[in-house]
Motif scaffolding. Structure first.
Motif, PDB file in Angstrom:
ATOM      1  N   SER A 280       0.690  -1.266   0.006  1.00 41.90           N
ATOM      2  CA  SER A 280       0.038  -0.064  -0.176  1.00 41.90           C
ATOM      3  C   SER A 280       0.777   1.198   0.011  1.00 41.90           C
ATOM      4  N   SER A 281       2.070   1.170   0.592  1.00 44.03           N
ATOM      5  CA  SER A 281       2.897   2.460   0.441  1.00 44.03           C
ATOM      6  C   SER A 281       3.320   2.881  -0.962  1.00 44.03           C
ATOM      7  N   SER A 282       3.287   1.943  -1.469  1.00 43.34           N
ATOM      8  CA  SER A 282       3.749   2.137  -3.091  1.00 43.34           C
ATOM      9  C   SER A 282       2.894   3.041  -3.709  1.00 43.34           C
ATOM     10  N   TYR A 283       1.408   3.166  -3.599  1.00 48.01           N
ATOM     11  CA  TYR A 283       0.415   3.908  -4.028  1.00 48.01           C
ATOM     12  C   TYR A 283       0.825   5.404  -3.399  1.00 48.01           C
ATOM     13  N   VAL A 284       1.152   5.539  -2.219  1.00 51.24           N
ATOM     14  CA  VAL A 284       1.387   6.753  -1.727  1.00 51.24           C
ATOM     15  C   VAL A 284       2.614   7.384  -2.280  1.00 51.24           C
ATOM     16  N   THR A 285       3.631   6.538  -2.634  1.00 51.84           N
ATOM     17  CA  THR A 285       4.878   7.261  -3.413  1.00 51.84           C
ATOM     18  C   THR A 285       4.504   7.593  -4.556  1.00 51.84           C
TER      19      THR A 285
ATOM     20  N   GLN B 189       8.882  -1.162  -2.666  1.00 51.29           N
ATOM     21  CA  GLN B 189       7.342  -1.313  -2.701  1.00 51.29           C
ATOM     22  C   GLN B 189       6.723  -1.073  -4.193  1.00 51.29           C
ATOM     23  N   VAL B 190       7.050  -0.150  -4.784  1.00 46.64           N
ATOM     24  CA  VAL B 190       6.655   0.030  -6.169  1.00 46.64           C
ATOM     25  C   VAL B 190       7.264  -0.899  -7.028  1.00 46.64           C
TER      26      VAL B 190
ATOM     27  N   LEU C 291      -7.825   0.904  -0.126  1.00 50.20           N
ATOM     28  CA  LEU C 291      -6.387   1.514  -0.046  1.00 50.20           C
ATOM     29  C   LEU C 291      -6.443   2.406   1.207  1.00 50.20           C
ATOM     30  N   PHE C 292      -7.350   3.436   1.259  1.00 50.76           N
ATOM     31  CA  PHE C 292      -7.519   4.234   2.372  1.00 50.76           C
ATOM     32  C   PHE C 292      -7.549   3.598   3.609  1.00 50.76           C
ATOM     33  N   GLY C 293      -8.318   2.254   3.766  1.00 54.52           N
ATOM     34  CA  GLY C 293      -8.352   1.784   5.121  1.00 54.52           C
ATOM     35  C   GLY C 293      -6.830   1.043   5.347  1.00 54.52           C
ATOM     36  N   ALA C 294      -6.393   0.671   4.232  1.00 48.67           N
ATOM     37  CA  ALA C 294      -4.709   0.147   4.440  1.00 48.67           C
ATOM     38  C   ALA C 294      -3.732   1.243   4.863  1.00 48.67           C
TER      39      ALA C 294
END
Length: 175
Positions: free
Chosen positions: A38-43, A75-76, A128-131
């Motif tokens: 899930s952190s990959s989406y934030v990156t 993670q990406v 994803l928000f929950g993650a």
């Protein structure tokens, strides 16, 4: 035991689980991070947002994920590898399926691809928000956190299963 081939339509979940579990070893040894996605989406999101508004980089949470660190890019690369691996597996095994599963028609009451895509997008966003609120996704908590005997991860995984079961009972009642 039968040999595993890349052309198999499905692998043993035990073999796949062992391989995924072993992937945690280099993650911890080389870049001191757990297996997660899930952190990959934030990156990626933070980097894309910074193109539109460079001030995004002044937000600590975003700056932390925009940093060119092994943890962020691991993670990406993992998420990209999952997508590429799934595609290659499909091509090598010759597996074919309908683009949209018939279960969507029964669940939504319509065969509209637009409705299916909209529901899938919203559901993915909510997950994803929950993650991110839980500080990790199912792979991060379920595979890495539980493997480390982390109490928070064990509670998170139990809550994920309970939430999934409850949601399925409520939403899929008519299927």
């Amino acid at each position: 035991m039968e040999a595993i081939s890349l052309r198999d339509k499905a692998w043993s979940p035990y073999v796949a689980g062992i391989i995924i579990g072993l992937l945690q070893i280099p993650a911890f040894l080389l870049i001191d991070t757990a297996l997660g996605a899930s952190s990959s989406y934030v990156t990626v999101g933070a980097l894309l947002a910074s193109v539109v508004d460079p001030a995004v980089g002044r937000i600590d949470y975003m700056a932390q994920h925009m940093a060119a660190t092994g943890k962020n890019w691991w993670q990406v690369a993992l998420v990209m590898g999952i997508a590429i691996g799934a595609f290659l597996s499909m091509r090598l095994s010759g597996a074919r399926r309908a683009a949209i599963s018939p279960v969507w028609h029964r669940a939504l009451g319509t065969a509209s691809p637009g409705m299916r895509y909209a529901v899938a997008f919203v559901a993915g966003f909510v997950m994803l928000f929950g993650a991110r609120v839980a500080d990790g996704c199912t792979s991060g908590h379920g595979l890495s956190g539980v493997a480390q005997l982390a109490v928070g991860s064990t509670v998170a995984v139990a809550a994920m299963f309970a939430g999934g079961i409850a949601t399925a009972l409520v939403l899929l009642r008519r299927i």
